[in-house]
Design an enzyme around this catalytic site. Structure first.
Site, mmCIF file in Angstrom:
data_model
loop_
_atom_site.group_PDB
_atom_site.id
_atom_site.type_symbol
_atom_site.label_atom_id
_atom_site.label_comp_id
_atom_site.label_asym_id
_atom_site.label_seq_id
_atom_site.Cartn_x
_atom_site.Cartn_y
_atom_site.Cartn_z
ATOM 1 C CB CYS A 2 -0.875 -0.005 1.240
ATOM 2 S SG CYS A 2 -1.728 -1.559 1.481
ATOM 3 C CD1 TRP A 75 -1.721 -5.420 -3.326
ATOM 4 C CD2 TRP A 75 -2.200 -3.989 -4.958
ATOM 5 N NE1 TRP A 75 -1.662 -6.106 -4.504
ATOM 6 C CE2 TRP A 75 -1.952 -5.261 -5.534
ATOM 7 C CE3 TRP A 75 -2.510 -2.939 -5.793
ATOM 8 C CZ2 TRP A 75 -2.007 -5.485 -6.898
ATOM 9 C CZ3 TRP A 75 -2.553 -3.181 -7.159
ATOM 10 C CH2 TRP A 75 -2.323 -4.438 -7.700
ATOM 11 N N GLY A 100 1.663 -3.058 5.199
ATOM 12 C CA GLY A 100 2.352 -4.274 5.659
ATOM 13 C C GLY A 100 1.327 -5.284 6.150
ATOM 14 C CD GLU A 480 8.055 -16.703 -16.721
ATOM 15 O OE1 GLU A 480 7.163 -17.196 -17.435
ATOM 16 O OE2 GLU A 480 8.116 -15.484 -16.462
ATOM 17 C CE LYS A 484 8.920 -12.443 -17.983
ATOM 18 N NZ LYS A 484 7.855 -13.366 -17.850
ATOM 19 C CG HIS A 503 13.065 -37.367 -28.732
ATOM 20 N ND1 HIS A 503 13.222 -38.688 -29.073
ATOM 21 C CD2 HIS A 503 13.233 -37.323 -27.383
ATOM 22 C CE1 HIS A 503 13.446 -39.417 -28.000
ATOM 23 N NE2 HIS A 503 13.458 -38.615 -26.949
HETATM 24 C C1 AGP Z 1 4.093 -12.429 -18.733
HETATM 25 O O1 AGP Z 1 5.420 -11.927 -18.758
HETATM 26 C C2 AGP Z 1 3.292 -11.903 -19.901
HETATM 27 N N1 AGP Z 1 3.189 -10.496 -19.805
HETATM 28 C C3 AGP Z 1 1.989 -12.624 -20.147
HETATM 29 O O2 AGP Z 1 2.313 -13.900 -20.622
HETATM 30 C C4 AGP Z 1 1.034 -12.804 -18.932
HETATM 31 O O3 AGP Z 1 1.610 -13.715 -18.027
HETATM 32 C C5 AGP Z 1 -0.285 -13.399 -19.444
HETATM 33 O O4 AGP Z 1 -0.870 -12.480 -20.319
HETATM 34 C C6 AGP Z 1 -1.246 -13.744 -18.318
HETATM 35 O O5 AGP Z 1 -1.590 -12.588 -17.598
HETATM 36 P P1 AGP Z 1 -2.324 -12.749 -16.188
HETATM 37 O O6 AGP Z 1 -1.369 -13.461 -15.285
HETATM 38 O O7 AGP Z 1 -2.629 -11.359 -15.742
HETATM 39 O O8 AGP Z 1 -3.564 -13.565 -16.406
#
Ligand code: AGP
Length: 604
Positions: A2, A75, A100, A480, A484, A503
């Site tokens: 927050c 928040w 917090g 992931e 990124k 494969h």
């Molecule tokens: C994540 O780096 C991306 N910006 C994108 O894949 C995101 O995770 C996806 O659009 C899902 O969003 P959400 O978690 O808000 O549902």
């Protein structure tokens, strides 16, 4: 996460508080409020939703003489975003705002209610003001009551409290959540969660340290340390650039959010793990009654955290778990059975594809759970149950801290379900909790690691593509890492199971093919190592991320020796996040707002 502000002075206190809250909107809010004390008259206003709603409510309120005032943007972490739950919270003659989590609020609240106190909100924060007023009855001064109150609360907090019993003072306490004190030549004092609201108002700032508490009034700035020793303020000149202040000096919000992971994971754990068990007071244990399968459904990064969770659910909770890409699931006429708990994962809670699958599950009569970072979002309002991640607002389009807190929640949820299903002994759960508590430390970014990755990134600015490879739960982490990189560097990258390279994909192996290999010491190390050796034998350029030295790698990023593969997971997560960040920066891209992307995809 927050935002809080405070002001002591003769100017228009209302305007100063509202302007300060506006500068804190990057911390996110779902409700906001202010309280102003002029002499012995309090005025307080609260509103749900955007700050403009609070401005509307206060438009006729004028403050034109000396006043003390506090303000807050919320928040939500405990209790829905409603006006009753919005801060400031009122006792009888005092108001408090807090950023917090008060970890022992439940027992304090119970004792206060037993002593006849009536609570209006569901928040942990309200405990503070009632505890203060209880102590006021037996203390010789308001400060004595306040310091007694601080002794009794546990957790993370940045607190501002105003009271009629000391109408020209603001009481403060800081532990685990940020708070700054500002001053200027007009003998005005400002409080804020970050620099931004103070820029243009103050010339000097004092950054409180954990354990600091005390009071400020026109005559005195009284700061005491955690041992109750009085200490001199440590003022320094305030920066003048607002945007860099919002980024706290980081180059991009994404960089700042990678560094925030340690704190927000600690927040996500707070109040949910004891020595021996995981506690989700927001979940009814009967949610899992009659459940024999868990189906996880999400998009993008949230899909990757769901895929990570599936390994944990089946390994520790021995419950059949399947994972779906939401955009696929919604059109393939899936079979859904009522013994399945349908779990959607979303940072925003607004992703159209994921939201539609949640509606499908509800129409099919399944129990539904959402793991989400935004309370009061569409998915939170629709699901039967919610577990909030406490990542705070995530500004970078490329998700980092949301992913980290999602995986943390899933690890806790796995243990919660394992307890319900008796698939882990109490000792095994206790051991897992010890590891969980290590995660905040394992994601702390060290200067040496960041510097190493910054230097290394110059070698990966071209080539005909990247493979990120990993086995088991490191496969979703590989996915992931690849996402990124794609998102913010626009270089092609694929996440792949290490064992699958032979494969077909290994046909691409050559010096221009960059492989980022995740080699955890505590999970299938030898298997994954031999997959990397197959690539190395074909002259692929390989960067290994591991605790163990690997002589066949062209580049090697060493993580610390961990006790468990899950801590290796979190350490490697930070490495792949920083690697994509530094490559993107070298390519001159807009890291926070990459081309073609949006933070929340609310369309199909
Ligand atoms: C994540 O780096 C991306 N910006 C994108 O894949 C995101 O995770 C996806 O659009 C899902 O969003 P959400 O978690 O808000 O549902």
């Amino acid at each position: 996460m927050c935002g809080i502000v405070g002001y002591i002075g003769n100017k228009n206190t209302k305007e100063i508080l509202l302007d300060g809250l506006k500068e804190l909107e990057y911390r996110g809010y779902d409700s906001a409020g202010i309280a102003v004390l002029q002499g012995d008259t309090f005025e307080s206003f609260k509103a749900v939703g955007k700050l403009i709603n609070l401005e509307e409510k206060t438009k006729d309120f004028i403050t034109d003489r000396f006043a003390v005032g506090i303000g807050h943007t919320r928040w939500a972490t405990h209790g829905k975003p409603t006006e009753l739950n919005a801060h400031p919270h009122l006792g009888e003659s005092s108001y408090v705002v807090h950023n917090g989590i008060i970890e022992n609020y439940a027992e304090l609240k119970k004792e206060l209610m037993h002593n006849g106190v009536t609570f209006l909100s569901q928040t942990d924060t309200e405990v503070i003001v009632h505890l203060f007023e209880k102590n006021l009855k037996t203390s010789s001064s308001a400060f004595g009551a306040f310091s007694q109150t601080i002794k009794e609360i546990e957790g993370a907090y940045a607190i501002l409290l105003v009271t009629k019993s000391e109408p020209d003072s603001i009481f403060f306490a800081k532990h685990g959540s940020p708070m700054i004190l500002g001053k200027n030549s007009e003998n005005e004092n400002y409080f804020a969660s970050s620099d931004t609201p103070l820029i243009g108002q103050c010339t000097d700032v004092n950054y409180f340290e954990d354990g600091d508490f005390g009071y400020v009034n026109p005559q005195e700035i009284a700061i005491f340390d955690k041992n109750e020793n009085k200490k001199e303020p440590n003022f320094s000149k305030l920066s003048t650039n607002k945007l860099s202040a919002q980024k706290d000096g980081f180059r991009f919000f994404m960089e700042k959010e990678i560094y925030e992971q340690s704190v927000v994971i600690a927040d996500t754990l707070m109040g949910r793990v004891s020595e021996s068990e995981v506690l989700f007071d927001e979940l009814d244990a009967n949610l899992f009654d009659g459940i024999n399968e868990i189906k996880l459904c999400a998009c993008g990064t949230s899909y990757h955290s769901a895929l990570s969770a599936s390994y944990l659910f089946e390994r520790y909770a021995k419950i059949k778990t399947s994972v779906e890409v939401a955009s696929e699931f919604r059109y393939r006429q899936p079979i859904m059975t009522k013994d399945t708990l349908f779990v959607v994962i979303s940072q925003s809670g607004e992703t159209a594809d994921t939201l539609e699958t949640l509606k499908m599950a509800k129409e099919a009569g399944l129990k539904t759970l959402v793991i989400c970072n935004v309370d009061n979002s569409s998915m939170v309002r629709l699901a039967d149950a919610t577990v909030l991640t406490r990542a705070g607002i995530e500004k970078g389009v490329a998700s980092t801290k949301a992913f980290a807190t999602q995986v943390t929640v899933f690890w806790m949820l796995t243990l919660f379900v394992a307890k319900l299903r008796n698939t882990l002994t109490n000792e095994e759960i206790a051991k897992q909790i010890i590891l969980l508590r290590e995660v905040p430390a394992s994601v702390k970014v060290t200067d040496s690691m960041h510097e190493r990755i910054k230097r290394l990134s110059k070698r990966y600015l071209h080539g005909h593509g990247f493979f990120f490879i990993g086995r088991d739960i490191f496969y979703p982490l590989a996915l992931e890492g690849a996402l990124k990189l794609k998102e913010i560097s626009y270089l092609h990258a694929e996440g792949y199971p290490s064992g699958e390279m032979k494969h077909g994909p290994i046909a691409l192996a050559d010096p221009e093919l960059f492989t980022i290999a995740l080699l955890p010491q505590h999970l299938l190390y030898e298997k994954a190592k031999s997959n990397v050796e197959e690539l190395s034998a074909r002259d692929s350029t390989i960067c290994v991320i591991s605790a163990l030295e690997f002589d066949k790698a062209d580049d090697f990023i060493q993580i610390s020796t961990c006790q468990d593969y899950m801590l290796e997971f979190f350490e490697m997560m930070v490495v792949v996040q920083l690697l994509s960040l530094e490559i993107s920066i070298r390519l001159g891209n807009d890291v926070d707002m990459p081309r073609n992307l949006a933070k929340s995809v609310t369309v199909e």
